[in-house]
Scaffold this active site. Structure first.
Site, PDB file in Angstrom:
ATOM      1  N   LYS A 120      -0.655  11.699  10.330  1.00 46.57           N
ATOM      2  CA  LYS A 120      -0.431  11.058   9.033  1.00 46.57           C
ATOM      3  C   LYS A 120      -1.740  10.442   8.561  1.00 46.57           C
ATOM      4  O   LYS A 120      -2.506   9.916   9.360  1.00 46.57           O
ATOM      5  CB  LYS A 120       0.660   9.990   9.144  1.00 46.57           C
ATOM      6  CG  LYS A 120       0.888   9.203   7.855  1.00 46.57           C
ATOM      7  CD  LYS A 120       2.195   8.444   7.875  1.00 46.57           C
ATOM      8  CE  LYS A 120       2.188   7.152   8.607  1.00 46.57           C
ATOM      9  NZ  LYS A 120       1.200   6.166   8.108  1.00 46.57           N
ATOM     10  N   ASP A 156      -0.483   3.270  13.197  1.00 46.06           N
ATOM     11  CA  ASP A 156      -1.596   2.388  13.556  1.00 46.06           C
ATOM     12  C   ASP A 156      -1.193   0.922  13.362  1.00 46.06           C
ATOM     13  O   ASP A 156      -1.982   0.013  13.650  1.00 46.06           O
ATOM     14  CB  ASP A 156      -2.883   2.748  12.802  1.00 46.06           C
ATOM     15  CG  ASP A 156      -2.740   2.645  11.302  1.00 46.06           C
ATOM     16  OD1 ASP A 156      -1.612   2.410  10.817  1.00 46.06           O
ATOM     17  OD2 ASP A 156      -3.760   2.800  10.599  1.00 46.06           O
ATOM     18  N   SER A 157       0.068   0.684  12.943  1.00 47.87           N
ATOM     19  CA  SER A 157       0.651  -0.664  13.026  1.00 47.87           C
ATOM     20  C   SER A 157       0.591  -1.140  14.472  1.00 47.87           C
ATOM     21  O   SER A 157       0.722  -2.348  14.741  1.00 47.87           O
ATOM     22  CB  SER A 157       2.094  -0.659  12.519  1.00 47.87           C
ATOM     23  OG  SER A 157       2.833   0.376  13.138  1.00 47.87           O
ATOM     24  N   GLU A 211      -3.433   7.991   5.188  1.00 48.53           N
ATOM     25  CA  GLU A 211      -3.145   7.153   4.025  1.00 48.53           C
ATOM     26  C   GLU A 211      -4.074   7.499   2.875  1.00 48.53           C
ATOM     27  O   GLU A 211      -5.298   7.546   3.057  1.00 48.53           O
ATOM     28  CB  GLU A 211      -3.390   5.675   4.382  1.00 48.53           C
ATOM     29  CG  GLU A 211      -2.443   5.117   5.399  1.00 48.53           C
ATOM     30  CD  GLU A 211      -2.731   3.646   5.722  1.00 48.53           C
ATOM     31  OE1 GLU A 211      -3.512   2.987   5.001  1.00 48.53           O
ATOM     32  OE2 GLU A 211      -2.166   3.174   6.716  1.00 48.53           O
ATOM     33  N   ASP A 216      -0.695   8.484  13.591  1.00 45.21           N
ATOM     34  CA  ASP A 216      -1.569   8.060  12.491  1.00 45.21           C
ATOM     35  C   ASP A 216      -3.034   8.356  12.798  1.00 45.21           C
ATOM     36  O   ASP A 216      -3.520   8.051  13.897  1.00 45.21           O
ATOM     37  CB  ASP A 216      -1.444   6.541  12.281  1.00 45.21           C
ATOM     38  CG  ASP A 216      -0.510   6.192  11.154  1.00 45.21           C
ATOM     39  OD1 ASP A 216      -0.256   7.056  10.288  1.00 45.21           O
ATOM     40  OD2 ASP A 216      -0.030   5.044  11.135  1.00 45.21           O
ATOM     41  N   GLU A 233       5.212   3.542   0.863  1.00 46.31           N
ATOM     42  CA  GLU A 233       5.299   2.178   1.396  1.00 46.31           C
ATOM     43  C   GLU A 233       5.298   1.153   0.270  1.00 46.31           C
ATOM     44  O   GLU A 233       4.385   1.114  -0.568  1.00 46.31           O
ATOM     45  CB  GLU A 233       4.138   1.913   2.370  1.00 46.31           C
ATOM     46  CG  GLU A 233       4.207   0.497   2.940  1.00 46.31           C
ATOM     47  CD  GLU A 233       3.416   0.272   4.218  1.00 46.31           C
ATOM     48  OE1 GLU A 233       2.821   1.220   4.739  1.00 46.31           O
ATOM     49  OE2 GLU A 233       3.424  -0.889   4.683  1.00 46.31           O
TER      50      GLU A 233
END
Ligand code: KIV
Length: 281
Positions: free
Chosen positions: A114, A45-46, A116, A84, A182
């Site tokens: 993925k 999602d960057s 977070e 993401d 990260e």
């Protein structure tokens, strides 16, 4: 060509073979990643920051992720494709997480998703895994929580180290097949990597993770700006090459050097004769 599977990544960890992962957001980048021999491609999602121009990843929607994951899927065959789950799509109950993950897999073509977060996500991870959805965890710096925690290195206090260890272990126990670490200090990333059986993929987390991931636009410096995270290494300076090419193109158009005869379609002599009596315009 053998497709990379989650089982293969876990075998790579057992055999001490480093895993190479990179982000991609579109078809040509996926094709280039495919040819590079990379093991895992992440539609991160960057996307929101490096492609869509947002200030953080928070505005990225599931529709954005599906759209870009589909484009990447079309350019990819061998690497494992992970997408993401964007902000808030997996915090409103297991059902919501299953629905969002299902969209990334069924509509986007992702092989895994993925998310977070730490041990609070263990039930969600377990529900996805039980439904046949491979889940990659992501701990350390959490970009989706930037408005709460900011961008800072993790693993700098005993408390934080204990939290990271517990998060990693809980996610692994819930069935996550790998973990992104990260911006975690190198010593702590090493201890976490040794503590869990699943592969850890580091970004800004030093040399001892089981694999590494970089954002494509950082790796090839595909940007007009000067900012580059200090942990990112530039392997090709695409931004400079593109800027120089575009500047030269503008100059050539304005000075009428482009297009030249080499880049022009010509009518046949017969047609020119018929239309203009033999005089080429
Ligand atoms: O969104 C992303 O690109 C990521 C990587 C930084 C791991 O999550």
């Amino acid at each position: 060509m053998q497709r990379v599977t989650v089982g293969r990544l876990q075998k790579m960890k057992r055999e001490g073979k480093p895993i190479a992962m990179v982000t991609a957001y579109d078809f040509p980048t996926a094709q280039l990643a495919e040819k590079s021999g990379v093991d895992v491609v992440l539609v991160g999602d960057s996307l929101g920051m490096v492609v869509l121009g947002y200030e953080s990843t928070v505005p990225v929607t599931i529709a954005d992720m599906v759209h870009h994951t589909r484009a990447v899927r079309r350019g990819l065959a061998r690497p494992l494709l992970v997408a993401d789950l964007p902000f808030l799509t997996y915090h409103q109950g297991e059902q919501a997480a299953l629905t969002a993950a299902g969209r990334l897999m069924q509509e986007g073509g992702a092989t895994a998703v993925k998310m977070e977060g730490g041990r609070e996500l263990a039930p969600t991870v377990a529900a996805c895994v039980a439904a046949g959805i491979p889940v990659m965890g992501h701990i350390g710096l959490l970009p989706q929580a930037v408005h709460q925690t900011g961008y800072r290195i993790r693993g700098k206090s005993v408390h934080e180290v204990e939290q990271l260890q517990q998060d990693a272990e809980a996610l692994a126990a819930a069935g996550a097949f790998a973990l992104v670490l990260e911006c975690v200090t190198e010593e702590v990333a090493r201890a976490v990597s040794e503590a869990v059986a699943i592969p850890t993929i580091g970004i800004g987390s030093g040399r001892y993770c089981d694999g590494q991931v970089l954002v494509f636009h950082d790796l090839v410096r595909f940007s007009a700006g000067d900012f580059l995270p200090s942990f990112a290494k530039t392997y090709a300076d695409v931004g400079t090459a593109v800027r120089e090419g575009l500047t030269q193109y503008v100059k050539d158009v304005k000075s009428k050097r482009f297009p030249d005869s080499e880049h022009t379609f010509r009518a046949s002599d017969e047609l020119v004769q018929q239309l203009y009596g033999g005089e080429r315009v």
